[in-house]
Design a protein around this motif. Structure first.
Motif, PDB file in Angstrom:
ATOM      1  N   SER A  28       0.876  -1.176   0.000  1.00  0.00           N
ATOM      2  CA  SER A  28       0.000   0.000   0.000  1.00  0.00           C
ATOM      3  C   SER A  28       0.917   1.231   0.000  1.00  0.00           C
ATOM      4  O   SER A  28       2.106   1.118   0.332  1.00  0.00           O
ATOM      5  CB  SER A  28      -0.876  -0.003   1.256  1.00  0.00           C
ATOM      6  N   PRO A  29       0.402   2.410  -0.322  1.00  0.00           N
ATOM      7  CA  PRO A  29       1.258   3.602  -0.304  1.00  0.00           C
ATOM      8  C   PRO A  29       1.956   3.794   1.055  1.00  0.00           C
ATOM      9  O   PRO A  29       3.154   4.102   1.103  1.00  0.00           O
ATOM     10  CB  PRO A  29       0.284   4.741  -0.609  1.00  0.00           C
ATOM     11  N   ASP A  30       1.248   3.565   2.144  1.00  0.00           N
ATOM     12  CA  ASP A  30       1.870   3.715   3.470  1.00  0.00           C
ATOM     13  C   ASP A  30       2.953   2.672   3.715  1.00  0.00           C
ATOM     14  O   ASP A  30       4.001   2.976   4.288  1.00  0.00           O
ATOM     15  CB  ASP A  30       0.823   3.595   4.582  1.00  0.00           C
TER      16      ASP A  30
ATOM     17  N   SER B 201      -1.704  -4.322  -7.227  1.00  0.00           N
ATOM     18  CA  SER B 201      -0.427  -4.160  -7.945  1.00  0.00           C
ATOM     19  C   SER B 201      -0.400  -2.726  -8.443  1.00  0.00           C
ATOM     20  O   SER B 201      -1.044  -2.395  -9.436  1.00  0.00           O
ATOM     21  CB  SER B 201      -0.339  -5.128  -9.128  1.00  0.00           C
ATOM     22  N   ARG B 202       0.342  -1.898  -7.720  1.00  0.00           N
ATOM     23  CA  ARG B 202       0.299  -0.472  -8.013  1.00  0.00           C
ATOM     24  C   ARG B 202       1.236  -0.103  -9.158  1.00  0.00           C
ATOM     25  O   ARG B 202       2.346  -0.629  -9.258  1.00  0.00           O
ATOM     26  CB  ARG B 202       0.693   0.317  -6.765  1.00  0.00           C
ATOM     27  N   LYS B 203       0.787   0.837  -9.989  1.00  0.00           N
ATOM     28  CA  LYS B 203       1.559   1.358 -11.118  1.00  0.00           C
ATOM     29  C   LYS B 203       1.865   2.815 -10.813  1.00  0.00           C
ATOM     30  O   LYS B 203       1.009   3.523 -10.267  1.00  0.00           O
ATOM     31  CB  LYS B 203       0.742   1.235 -12.416  1.00  0.00           C
ATOM     32  N   PHE B 204       3.055   3.254 -11.164  1.00  0.00           N
ATOM     33  CA  PHE B 204       3.550   4.545 -10.675  1.00  0.00           C
ATOM     34  C   PHE B 204       3.744   5.551 -11.806  1.00  0.00           C
ATOM     35  O   PHE B 204       3.987   5.193 -12.946  1.00  0.00           O
ATOM     36  CB  PHE B 204       4.900   4.335  -9.976  1.00  0.00           C
TER      37      PHE B 204
ATOM     38  N   GLY C 159      12.622  -1.801  -8.993  1.00  0.00           N
ATOM     39  CA  GLY C 159      11.862  -1.940 -10.242  1.00  0.00           C
ATOM     40  C   GLY C 159      10.437  -1.459 -10.025  1.00  0.00           C
ATOM     41  O   GLY C 159       9.719  -2.019  -9.200  1.00  0.00           O
ATOM     42  N   PHE C 160      10.047  -0.402 -10.747  1.00  0.00           N
ATOM     43  CA  PHE C 160       8.682   0.145 -10.652  1.00  0.00           C
ATOM     44  C   PHE C 160       7.960  -0.084 -11.979  1.00  0.00           C
ATOM     45  O   PHE C 160       8.495   0.310 -13.043  1.00  0.00           O
ATOM     46  CB  PHE C 160       8.716   1.663 -10.435  1.00  0.00           C
TER      47      PHE C 160
ATOM     48  N   GLN D 147       5.290  10.334  -8.701  1.00  0.00           N
ATOM     49  CA  GLN D 147       5.071   9.581  -7.454  1.00  0.00           C
ATOM     50  C   GLN D 147       6.376   8.955  -6.948  1.00  0.00           C
ATOM     51  O   GLN D 147       6.620   8.897  -5.740  1.00  0.00           O
ATOM     52  CB  GLN D 147       4.042   8.462  -7.688  1.00  0.00           C
ATOM     53  N   ILE D 148       7.201   8.486  -7.888  1.00  0.00           N
ATOM     54  CA  ILE D 148       8.468   7.855  -7.485  1.00  0.00           C
ATOM     55  C   ILE D 148       9.401   8.923  -6.892  1.00  0.00           C
ATOM     56  O   ILE D 148      10.049   8.697  -5.864  1.00  0.00           O
ATOM     57  CB  ILE D 148       9.098   7.129  -8.689  1.00  0.00           C
ATOM     58  N   GLU D 149       9.422  10.090  -7.511  1.00  0.00           N
ATOM     59  CA  GLU D 149      10.258  11.169  -6.983  1.00  0.00           C
ATOM     60  C   GLU D 149       9.783  11.591  -5.591  1.00  0.00           C
ATOM     61  O   GLU D 149      10.592  11.827  -4.691  1.00  0.00           O
ATOM     62  CB  GLU D 149      10.217  12.377  -7.939  1.00  0.00           C
TER      63      GLU D 149
END
Ligand code: AVI
Length: 329
Positions: A176-178, A292-295, A200-201, A299-301
């Motif tokens: 999850s994001p948290d 399965s989250r996609k970024f 790996g994102f 969001q990665i930064e």
């Protein structure tokens, strides 16, 4: 090359995992019902996941392979400027082909590094060690049968070499994001300034491409999802009728979340013998099993920034489906 080994593969011993008991007890009483994808990876689930990594619709593995293959030289330059020694610490005992691609390149370039695969599963680790030491007899190999964070705690006491942590395969997408923030904060606590993390994102892209990856034509994702019920039948003496549940997948381009569900195809009652529990299902009722989250790059930064890392490298495949991203502590 040997079989890819999944990062989250669990022990295949006959003892029932107490965490699975707790998950089933609490998850099937929630509204909506839920069971975590953490429990997908018994021996059969790990086997199905390995097969998924080769199906055409599941582009993730192919895309990441392309990224690592085209960028391996740049990665080595980032990892070992001035040929400094480094420790390549892989969380999860390596997913075979991709890790071996890096090991092969680094060995050919005579990089001074030690490979430290970390896994909670002794079986996964033993297989990998046998395989790697056979292919690269001169490689310095220090496997750790441990939980990720315990292993990292010990590493910091052991050596002055720079640590390069690998967390490949979009496993971060199953947090999850948290949980993702917590994970990188814990890494940050355990690493030294200058240490690196390569993650790996899977990137956001045309929603139909993502949807198809989790709804493949071969039906392997369906089998993978349903296998969780088979596992519960076996481990917890339950009587799920697998033919009365189906696989259902959604992808929301707004949230970037692919979600997997099991759907009850009729009104039915399931007995979980070991928990002395009866679970009623209505027709069409769901069990949520996986995210399965996609970024996005943004969001990665933000993830790096919020957890105290800076972005030191960004590598993608030609279609920009997948990114392998280097964070520096
Ligand atoms: C392990 N993990 C990154 C996979 C994913 O894509 O979320 C697991 C998976 N679930 C369905 N297919 C593959």
């Amino acid at each position: 090359p040997g079989e890819p080994i999944n990062d989250m593969m669990l022990e295949t011993s006959t003892a029932v995992d107490p965490a699975l008991m707790e998950e089933v007890r609490t998850g099937l009483q929630q509204q909506p019902k839920r069971l975590s994808s953490r429990f997908f990876y018994d021996a059969e689930g790990s086997r199905i996941f390995q097969a998924i990594m080769h199906v055409p619709d599941y582009y993730l593995t192919r895309s990441e392979y392309e990224v690592l293959d085209t960028c391996k030289a740049s990665l080595l330059e980032l990892f070992a400027p001035d040929d400094r020694p480094f420790e390549l610490v892989e969380l999860g005992a390596g997913d075979g082909l991709k890790t071996k691609l890096l090991l092969d390149h680094f060995s050919r370039e005579r990089a001074d590094f030690t490979y430290v695969p970390v896994d909670i599963s002794a079986d996964a680790l033993d297989g990998l060690v046998a395989d790697v030491s056979q292919q690269w007899p001169d490689l310095q190999l220090r496997p750790r049968h441990d939980d990720y964070f315990n292993a990292l705690d010990q590493l910091s006491e052991e050596s002055d070499a720079r640590r390069v942590v690998l967390f490949l395969g979009s496993n971060v997408g199953n947090f999850s994001p948290d949980e993702a923030v917590g994970f990188y904060q814990q890494l940050h606590d355990r690493l030294q300034p200058g240490d690196l993390v390569l993650t790996g994102f899977d990137l956001q892209k045309h929603p139909a491409i993502i949807h198809a990856a989790y709804n493949d034509r071969e039906g392997l994702t369906r089998d993978f999802n349903l296998n969780l019920l088979r596992r519960i039948n076996r481990d917890l003496n339950a009587d799920f009728d697998l033919s009365a549940f189906s696989h259902y997948e959604t992808y929301s381009p707004e949230t970037g979340e692919a979600r997997s569900y099991l759907v009850s195809e009729k009104a039915q009652t399931v007995q979980i013998g070991s928990l002395d529990m009866t679970v009623p299902f209505q027709y069409g009722e769901i069990i949520h099993t996986e995210i399965s989250r996609k970024f996005t790059r943004h969001q990665i930064e933000q993830l790096a920034e919020r957890t105290g890392f800076s972005l030191a490298g960004w590598f993608t495949d030609a279609s920009a489906y997948f990114a392998d991203v280097v964070f520096e502590r």
